[in-house]
Write an enzyme that holds these catalytic residues in place. Structure first.
Site, mmCIF file in Angstrom:
data_model
loop_
_atom_site.group_PDB
_atom_site.id
_atom_site.type_symbol
_atom_site.label_atom_id
_atom_site.label_comp_id
_atom_site.label_asym_id
_atom_site.label_seq_id
_atom_site.Cartn_x
_atom_site.Cartn_y
_atom_site.Cartn_z
ATOM 1 N N LYS A 23 0.832 -1.202 0.000
ATOM 2 C CA LYS A 23 0.000 0.000 0.000
ATOM 3 C C LYS A 23 0.871 1.259 0.000
ATOM 4 O O LYS A 23 0.691 2.160 -0.817
ATOM 5 C CB LYS A 23 -0.928 -0.010 1.226
ATOM 6 N N ASP A 65 -5.931 0.512 0.490
ATOM 7 C CA ASP A 65 -5.967 0.637 1.945
ATOM 8 C C ASP A 65 -7.303 0.087 2.426
ATOM 9 O O ASP A 65 -8.059 -0.498 1.662
ATOM 10 C CB ASP A 65 -5.771 2.102 2.357
#
Length: 215
Positions: free
Chosen positions: A122, A140
């Site tokens: 991420k 996320d």
DNA sequence: CTCCCGATAT
DNA sequence: ATATCAGGAG
């Protein structure tokens, strides 16, 4: 082009109109600042990270600045983002790596970013996409949640979701798509209580008024 | 799969 | 008062 792709296209078109200025919620002025901010944003709201980095970035400018302070001092400076001991170590190790391998610069390469301490998929996607314009989709918790609610996927595996979204969307939408989902997830499709009443893509949502994340 | 941890909504 | 939020490493 299949109907799944068309549906996704429609959803993101509406989201783009709703959030024309969708951009990262983290404040930063350089790839390095974005990297630090994103490491701090693990399991922490972007809002809180911004409060911390406002002071932090005045005190720490370069990788060297993070290395030369004591752990306890850095821990204090990032305390309220949570997991501060881990994050302080990650930041210090990460900065050492930057100096050792990349002359103190943040590498503009997804794979290289992933190998940095404290940097997972991420974080690497956020930095690659937003600091360097490399087409990436940062998955996320909001992206995971919305992707499931909107029926793009039935999985909580960020990597699977990233791959699926990349199939569904043209490359020029990759970077902005994360922002759109995060924006919408933060403002309307809130984790604790989705505001379905105010949702602009409600007609495209298989989970409307369910108030519960699928799976 | 567990550990890391503070902040905030309810 | 407490459940929930928010990623990466080992």
């Amino acid at each position: 082009m299949n109907s799944e792709v068309k549906r996704a296209g429609k959803i993101f078109q509406i989201l783009k109109e709703e959030y024309p200025n969708a951009k990262p919620a983290l404040n930063y002025k350089s790839p390095f600042e974005l990297l630090i901010a994103t490491i701090l944003s693990a399991q922490c709201t972007d809002e809180r990270v911004n409060i911390v980095t406002e002071k932090l970035f005045k005190k720490y400018k370069k990788p060297e600045d993070y290395i030369k302070v004591k752990n306890e001092e850095l821990e204090k400076d990032i305390f309220s983002t949570g997991f501060y001991k881990q994050k302080a170590k990650s930041i210090k190790n990460c900065c050492s790596e930057l100096i050792k391998k990349y002359e103190g610069k943040v590498p503009a390469d997804f794979q290289a970013l992933t190998k940095l301490p404290g940097v997972g998929r991420k974080t690497a996607s956020v930095v690659a996409g937003n600091a360097f314009g490399i087409p990436s989709i940062a998955v996320d918790t909001h992206v995971v949640r919305l992707s499931n609610l909107l029926g793009f996927v039935d999985s909580n595996d960020p990597k699977k979701i990233e791959i699926k979204l990349k199939e569904l969307l043209p490359e020029e939408l990759w970077i902005v798509s994360s922002h759109l989902l995060m924006n919408h997830g933060r403002k309307v499709c809130i984790a604790r209580r989705p505001r379905c009443e105010e949702c602009i893509i409600l007609n495209y949502c298989p989970s409307k008024y369910k108030n519960k994340v699928v799976k």
